[in-house]
Design an enzyme around this catalytic site. Structure first.
Site, mmCIF file in Angstrom:
data_model
loop_
_atom_site.group_PDB
_atom_site.id
_atom_site.type_symbol
_atom_site.label_atom_id
_atom_site.label_comp_id
_atom_site.label_asym_id
_atom_site.label_seq_id
_atom_site.Cartn_x
_atom_site.Cartn_y
_atom_site.Cartn_z
ATOM 1 N N LYS A 204 31.723 130.777 24.801
ATOM 2 C CA LYS A 204 31.055 129.884 23.851
ATOM 3 C C LYS A 204 29.642 129.654 24.357
ATOM 4 O O LYS A 204 29.440 129.156 25.464
ATOM 5 C CB LYS A 204 31.804 128.568 23.735
ATOM 6 C CG LYS A 204 31.063 127.565 22.856
ATOM 7 C CD LYS A 204 31.891 126.343 22.569
ATOM 8 C CE LYS A 204 31.090 125.356 21.741
ATOM 9 N NZ LYS A 204 31.889 124.177 21.394
ATOM 10 N N LYS A 262 32.005 132.884 20.401
ATOM 11 C CA LYS A 262 31.351 131.955 19.481
ATOM 12 C C LYS A 262 29.906 131.754 19.876
ATOM 13 O O LYS A 262 29.646 131.491 21.051
ATOM 14 C CB LYS A 262 32.100 130.619 19.539
ATOM 15 C CG LYS A 262 31.461 129.497 18.775
ATOM 16 C CD LYS A 262 32.227 128.235 18.975
ATOM 17 C CE LYS A 262 31.483 127.130 18.256
ATOM 18 N NZ LYS A 262 32.074 125.845 18.495
HETATM 19 C C1 PBG Z 1 32.234 121.161 20.126
HETATM 20 C C2 PBG Z 1 32.234 122.177 19.045
HETATM 21 C C3 PBG Z 1 31.089 122.657 18.410
HETATM 22 C C4 PBG Z 1 31.495 123.569 17.452
HETATM 23 C C5 PBG Z 1 32.893 123.650 17.521
HETATM 24 N N1 PBG Z 1 33.330 122.783 18.518
HETATM 25 C C6 PBG Z 1 29.675 122.271 18.566
HETATM 26 C C7 PBG Z 1 29.115 122.132 19.905
HETATM 27 O O1 PBG Z 1 29.544 122.747 20.869
HETATM 28 O O2 PBG Z 1 28.177 121.337 20.019
HETATM 29 C C8 PBG Z 1 30.563 124.297 16.541
HETATM 30 C C9 PBG Z 1 31.150 125.009 15.380
HETATM 31 C C10 PBG Z 1 30.164 125.364 14.325
HETATM 32 O O3 PBG Z 1 28.932 125.255 14.488
HETATM 33 O O4 PBG Z 1 30.626 125.772 13.270
HETATM 34 N N2 PBG Z 1 33.328 121.112 20.942
#
Ligand code: PBG
Length: 341
Positions: A204, A262
């Site tokens: 991520k 992601k």
């Molecule tokens: C946070 C989380 C995020 C997303 C999913 N879980 C945002 C972040 O890490 O700040 C983003 C998903 C998206 O942008 O569609 N745990």
């Protein structure tokens, strides 16, 4: 002018297999069916209420009852899996995200209600502190402003057990703390939830494409002394790819059932890299910003929404993703039905 000799005529003409839609379908290498999609759902408290999300046209925050209605519509279209995110009331947020460990919190109630109403659905819950944290971070923050790893992992493991208790099929840690997959696996097994799977957000990235999601949950990091202004000390540097392999090796060893990359579209090389080195299923998250940019361009008449969204999702599958989390899941399922079913 258009002279050509026998000698220069190619024997192989790849265009032969592009001559008709019938032939193209025979040789198509990637077919993304609606059953491969996961619809993320943003849940709010109350009943019969819907709040449109400005930066995500077509998607709204829904109360649990309306979420169940939408899940039913999704199942009719062949989309059976849902990733739940709780948009809890600001008054419930604290610096430590204590509401995360309330067994009766919004996410647990939603999980329980959806599994009760639609047992054949697959419910995936989000394990991270940001929906509950008044500071907008995925972990606990020390007085010095450091996101504390092991202390956070303890809380995440407890959260995962609560989600399993509520009926989650899959728990998905999205926090990027080190060692959380192993700790969650141990806690689930200890509590008797040996059949609850872990979908790890393995690679991520600290992406700027999460903006619309943070609007949906009102979860952006706050600007305050001793609060990190971004998530770069735990989410990955967008410049790195080998590091994704290290994360994948760790998650696999710690017992992850599935690995996630992601964002998806900007990180197709990472999907392909992990595909080449693990036999575990790979999920990809087509994130809010990737969705919003197509929507915005389409609203301006600059892009063809349907064609572009289908191309994007197909590209993610082609890169090696087995399943895709996308806000366009229902649109895609409808388009797919019109085009192929
Ligand atoms: C946070 C989380 C995020 C997303 C999913 N879980 C945002 C972040 O890490 O700040 C983003 C998903 C998206 O942008 O569609 N745990």
């Amino acid at each position: 002018m258009f002279e050509t000799t026998v000698l220069t005529r190619p024997i192989r003409r790849p265009r032969r297999l592009r001559n008709s839609e019938a032939i193209r379908r025979l040789v198509r290498e990637t077919t993304l069916t609606p059953g491969k999609l996961v619809l993320p759902q943003f849940i709010i408290d109350g009943s019969q209420r819907t709040e449109p999300i400005g930066a995500m046209p077509g998607r709204s925050r829904l109360t649990i009852d309306l979420t169940i209605d939408e899940c039913r519509r999704a199942l009719d279209l062949g989309v059976r899996a849902f990733a739940l995110f709780a948009a809890i009331d600001t008054s419930l947020k604290t610096p430590e995200g204590t509401e995360a460990l309330n067994p009766d919190n919004l996410l647990c109630r939603a999980t329980h209600a959806i599994k009760e109403a639609i047992p054949e659905s697959c419910v995936i819950t989000d394990v991270a502190l940001d929906p509950y944290s008044s500071l907008g971070h995925d972990g606990l923050i020390s007085e010095a402003g450091v996101v504390m790893n092991d202390e956070t992992v303890d809380v995440l493991a407890k959260m995962a057990v609560l989600h399993a208790e509520a009926g989650a099929d899959i728990v998905a840690p999205s926090d990027m703390m080190d060692g959380r997959v192993g700790a969650i696996r141990a806690a689930l097994d200890e509590a008797g939830y040996t059949q609850t799977a872990i979908l790890s957000y393995t690679a991520k990235y600290a992406s700027s494409f999460y903006g619309p999601f943070r609007e949906a949950l009102d979860s952006a990091p706050v600007v305050a002394p001793n609060v990190p202004k971004d998530k770069r000390t735990y989410q990955m540097d967008p410049a790195n790819s080998r590091e994704a392999s290290i994360e994948a090796t760790l998650d696999e060893a710690e017992g992850a059932d599935m690995l996630m990359v992601k964002p998806a579209v900007l990180y197709l090389d990472i999907i392909a890299r992990l595909r080449a080195r693990t036999d575990l299923p790979i999920a990809a998250y087509h994130v809010s910003g990737e969705y919003a940019m197509v929507k915005a361009a389409a609203q301006n008449g600059w892009l063809d929404e349907r064609a572009c969204m289908m191309e994007m999702l197909t590209a993610i599958a082609r890169a090696g993703a087995d399943c895709i989390l996308t806000y366009a899941a229902l649109d895609y399922a409808r388009w797919w039905r019109e085009a192929f079913a």
